[in-house]
Structures are given as structure tokens and as C-alpha cells.
Design a protein around this motif. Structure first.
Motif, PDB file in Angstrom:
ATOM      1  N   UNK A 138       0.799  -1.224   0.000  1.00 24.82           N
ATOM      2  CA  UNK A 138       0.000   0.000   0.000  1.00 24.82           C
ATOM      3  C   UNK A 138       0.829   1.271   0.000  1.00 24.82           C
ATOM      4  N   UNK A 139       2.076   1.193   0.357  1.00 22.61           N
ATOM      5  CA  UNK A 139       2.902   2.380   0.386  1.00 22.61           C
ATOM      6  C   UNK A 139       4.055   2.212   1.345  1.00 22.61           C
ATOM      7  N   UNK A 140       4.965   3.146   1.264  1.00 18.52           N
ATOM      8  CA  UNK A 140       6.149   3.118   2.123  1.00 18.52           C
ATOM      9  C   UNK A 140       6.350   4.518   2.680  1.00 18.52           C
ATOM     10  N   UNK A 141       6.735   4.586   3.926  1.00 14.47           N
ATOM     11  CA  UNK A 141       7.016   5.888   4.542  1.00 14.47           C
ATOM     12  C   UNK A 141       8.297   6.457   3.951  1.00 14.47           C
ATOM     13  N   UNK A 142       8.326   7.779   3.829  1.00 12.68           N
ATOM     14  CA  UNK A 142       9.502   8.465   3.300  1.00 12.68           C
ATOM     15  C   UNK A 142      10.746   8.073   4.087  1.00 12.68           C
ATOM     16  N   UNK A 143      10.658   8.020   5.409  1.00 11.40           N
ATOM     17  CA  UNK A 143      11.841   7.717   6.216  1.00 11.40           C
ATOM     18  C   UNK A 143      12.351   6.303   5.972  1.00 11.40           C
ATOM     19  N   UNK A 144      11.439   5.354   5.744  1.00  9.14           N
ATOM     20  CA  UNK A 144      11.854   3.977   5.473  1.00  9.14           C
ATOM     21  C   UNK A 144      12.496   3.855   4.099  1.00  9.14           C
ATOM     22  N   UNK A 145      11.932   4.537   3.125  1.00  7.82           N
ATOM     23  CA  UNK A 145      12.502   4.513   1.779  1.00  7.82           C
ATOM     24  C   UNK A 145      13.875   5.181   1.771  1.00  7.82           C
ATOM     25  N   UNK A 146      13.998   6.305   2.466  1.00  8.93           N
ATOM     26  CA  UNK A 146      15.284   7.000   2.542  1.00  8.93           C
ATOM     27  C   UNK A 146      16.352   6.099   3.157  1.00  8.93           C
ATOM     28  N   UNK A 147      15.990   5.393   4.201  1.00 10.15           N
ATOM     29  CA  UNK A 147      16.927   4.473   4.862  1.00 10.15           C
ATOM     30  C   UNK A 147      17.388   3.402   3.875  1.00 10.15           C
ATOM     31  N   UNK A 148      16.454   2.828   3.134  1.00  7.69           N
ATOM     32  CA  UNK A 148      16.797   1.806   2.132  1.00  7.69           C
ATOM     33  C   UNK A 148      17.745   2.345   1.067  1.00  7.69           C
ATOM     34  N   UNK A 149      17.529   3.603   0.689  1.00  2.00           N
ATOM     35  CA  UNK A 149      18.315   4.201  -0.384  1.00  2.00           C
ATOM     36  C   UNK A 149      19.634   4.808   0.092  1.00  2.00           C
TER      37      UNK A 149
END
Length: 66
Positions: free
Chosen positions: A4-15
Motif C-alpha cells: 500500500x505504500x512506504x514511509x519516506x523515512x523507510x525509503x530514505x533508509x533503504x536508499x
């Protein structure tokens, strides 16, 4: 169940970038992002991953280059 979606902070951490970098780029591109807990839908997630060199987990085989 579909993602359904990903939080900005979680995506930033992954990247490997900061949430601030993601938020600033999203805003510069016209996306409404309030803060680091804003959820991005799958299409926006793919776009952000493209900007920062990450690859989407939902990339279809037909989207991959040989």
C-alpha cells in the motif's frame, strides 16, 4: 496482500539518503510530501527510487533491461 505504500523515512533508509533529501526532491518535483512519515504510493516510490538509484522491489521482469 498488495503493497500500500512506504514511509519516506523507510525509503530514505533503504536508499542510503536522508529523509530531508527525499522530501526536498519530492517537493521540487511537485509531490505533496508533508514530513518523513508521509506514505508514498507504489508509483511515487518507483519515481523516488529512480532519482536516487534504487530499484523497486515491484519491478516487473519486462521492465528489466537485458
Amino acid at each position: 496482500m498488495a503493497k500500500k505504500g512506504i514511509k519516506v523515512m523507510d525509503l530514505a533508509r533503504e536508499l542510503g539518503v536522508t529523509s530531508r533529501e527525499v522530501i526536498d526532491r519530492c517537493r521540487a518535483e511537485g509531490m505533496a510530501v508533508q514530513n518523513s512519515i508521509t506514505k508514498l504510493n507504489v508509483d511515487r516510490e518507483r519515481r523516488v527510487r529512480g532519482w536516487f538509484g534504487g530499484h523497486s522491489e515491484t519491478t516487473l521482469e519486462s521492465d528489466k533491461q537485458d
